[in-house]
Design an enzyme around this catalytic site. Sequence first.
Site: not given
Ligand code: 3PG
Length: 213
Positions: A47, A51, A74, A134
């Site tokens: 994934e 961002r 995202t 999710k």
């Molecule tokens: C995020 O928001 O970047 C994902 O949910 C991943 O979260 P993490 O960095 O806590 O694994």
Amino acid sequence: MTPQDASKQAREICGLAPIVPVLVVKDAGHARPLAKALVAGGLPALEVTLRTPAALEAISEMAKVPGGVVGAGTLVTAQDVKNAKAAGAKFGVSPGATDALLDACEAEDLPLLAGAATASEAMRLFERGYDVLKFFPAEASGGAPALKAIGGPLPQISFCPTGGVSPKNADSYLSLPNVICAGGSWVAPADMVLAGDWTGIEALARDASTLKV
Ligand code: 3PG
């Protein structure tokens, strides 16, 4: 694509490995070696979060790596969905869900792992035909005990918990009957990506790939 078909594909993608790496790619030049390392370590579903300015190019680059299944995370707007699809994303991930986002994914044939943190959010998505979701933000929403409790009345919905999942707590999620995989960023730490430590990232991926679902 119907929500049912989207869920079927999401279930297949989530079934590829116990962990889906959540990636923040700042330099598209890192994309291919990063994807190669993760795939070589046994984590084919990736994934890439939308961002960073480099994210869409990173998706296009990673999509060329044999054995990888690259998705876009995202996703917030319908335009995000169009951009992700055009870049070659095979699936999408979103922190929550709106009708506009679901409409866009269905129109663009992009299987979506839509975010839900409560029973009501999960029920709304299930009502529309989505049964693979999710669970986000996993730890902040009560962690594995909360997800276990949601699974009591809603056992027909499967989840990929993400947000605060780590090697320390991954087992507590993966051992739940309503969890099919988990998402986490720990397999690609920013400093290792910056340093080009692909061997180290492959080793982290290999450890994560041995977790039991
Ligand atoms: C995020 O928001 O970047 C994902 O949910 C991943 O979260 P993490 O960095 O806590 O694994």
